[in-house]
Write a protein that holds these residues in place. Sequence first.
Motif, short mmCIF file in Angstrom:
data_model
loop_
_atom_site.label_atom_id
_atom_site.label_comp_id
_atom_site.label_asym_id
_atom_site.label_seq_id
_atom_site.Cartn_x
_atom_site.Cartn_y
_atom_site.Cartn_z
N LEU A 83 -14.22 9.38 0.83
CA LEU A 83 -13.88 10.82 0.97
C LEU A 83 -13.49 11.47 -0.51
CD1 LEU A 83 -10.65 10.47 3.67
CD2 LEU A 83 -13.27 11.19 3.79
N VAL A 84 -13.53 10.67 -1.55
CA VAL A 84 -13.37 11.33 -2.88
C VAL A 84 -14.61 11.46 -3.65
CG1 VAL A 84 -11.97 11.26 -5.05
CG2 VAL A 84 -10.77 10.74 -2.84
N LEU A 85 -15.23 10.05 -3.80
CA LEU A 85 -16.37 9.94 -4.89
C LEU A 85 -17.50 11.12 -4.41
CD1 LEU A 85 -16.37 6.23 -5.80
CD2 LEU A 85 -15.43 8.05 -6.80
N PRO A 86 -17.79 11.33 -3.13
CA PRO A 86 -18.98 12.24 -2.67
C PRO A 86 -18.85 13.46 -3.37
CG PRO A 86 -18.17 10.89 -1.07
CD PRO A 86 -17.17 10.54 -1.98
N PHE A 87 -17.69 14.04 -3.70
CA PHE A 87 -17.27 15.17 -4.37
C PHE A 87 -17.04 15.21 -5.88
CE2 PHE A 87 -15.61 15.24 0.02
CZ PHE A 87 -16.17 16.34 0.64
N LEU A 88 -17.24 14.03 -6.33
CA LEU A 88 -17.12 13.78 -7.95
C LEU A 88 -18.43 13.02 -8.27
CD1 LEU A 88 -13.55 13.00 -8.00
CD2 LEU A 88 -14.33 15.04 -8.49
N PRO A 89 -19.58 13.33 -8.33
CA PRO A 89 -20.74 12.86 -8.73
C PRO A 89 -20.91 12.06 -10.09
CG PRO A 89 -21.03 15.24 -8.82
CD PRO A 89 -19.61 15.05 -8.17
#
Length: 466
Positions: free
Chosen positions: A453-459
């Motif tokens: 949930l978090v890392l996909p939005f923080l490449p």
Amino acid sequence: MTSLDLPASEAARPGRAARLYRAAWRWHFYAGLFVVPFFLILAVTGLMMLWIAHLDGRDGERIPVTPQSHTASLNLQAAVASTALMGGETVQYIAPRAEGLAAIFRVDGPGGPVMVAVDPHEAQIVAVHPRRSGWYDWADEVHGSLMLGVFGDRVIEIAASLGIMLLASGLYLWWPRGSSLRRALIPSVRARGRALWKQLHASTGIWISAILLFFLISGLSWAGIWGGRMMQAWSTFPAEKWDAPLSDATHASLNHGPKEVPWALEQTPMPASGSAAGAPGLAEGEAVGIDNIDALARRIGFEGRYQMNLPRGETGVWTLSRDSMSTDSSDPTADRTVHIDRHTGRILADVRFEDYALAGKAMAVGIALHMGTLGLWSVLANTVFCLAVIFLCLSGVVLWWKRRPAGQWRLAAPPMPADMPLWKGAIAVGLIIGIAFPLAGLTFAAVLILDALVLPFLPRLRRVLA
């Protein structure tokens, strides 16, 4: 990842088995990323405590004195010890382990507790030092809580819990595939470079795996959540067995900083003085003082070094104890704690190893093995184990360094394979570890949430962690 990173049998079979291997490797990598720094700290501080306790003791117990034919009264020795601290009160006596060694008194005062070594023959102070101020105590505090109190205890508990997962995934990675068990246990002398480091890492890990699991479980039993609130709570000695009124204080009140009270008794309420309860102790009319209590201790079987905690308050009790965890003896099955009424001299409680529940007995023996207090053989065995753990940590770092992409600032974790099949065994292991060790379960959940949930939005962060 290339096929060189996999066993030959897995590289040749790029299907389900290879994907499972890569997934196990990825979890092993991330668990090791968190665990390795703490395992290094635990191993180094464990070595420090092991050898300091064996060579020098922890409280001045090995300070030599000149043996003589006479011994001053304990009352006089305690009075002399109290003069080491203005307004001080003697609260504990530790009997000499053997002839020619000083007696130790703990004295509490406005400036904090001090340990006072007294020549038992001349009743003269030979050394004074603040309590828990030596290198042993520094290492003990780092080992148990990173010197961060409750927060540090929780971090260590997470690391130990994840260490169990590290063991499980490491076993899967090590398991022989297309080769003999002997080859998997003994590194090849012909191997070079990363292949040699990998074999050394794997074979060392498997040789100490059972011992490491034991150390993790016994260490977790002292931790605040799994140990204190789960295991210890239902394995505590039942105070209802005593025919004596109970105090509001538990045996944990006798811990002054690091753990000193046997695991099975720590949460048990103390008996209280001031009743006619108990078994015969001092003779009727005999003064209830430190000398007569010491004589009673010797009569009922306390030999050599033992500890005497003096009563505090009107309902306080005299407490005599001898256990391997405090290095009083090298035999955990000889553990014994006795409480004596401060007014009548009657024995209110007498708890021995055989009175512990099964978990309490296991912990008494386990702690002695964990701390290496069973004699020189256990010191040497624990030394080899600690050195092996240090090698595992360092070799794991070397393996990562050798496979990382040159010139790139990222972790270079083994990639999660696409189309990962349902790995029922891994899910079962994860659930068992997560349920049995709650902080490990919370950590698993946090990592999964972060990854999904978090890392996909923080490449950029995802690339660093990839």
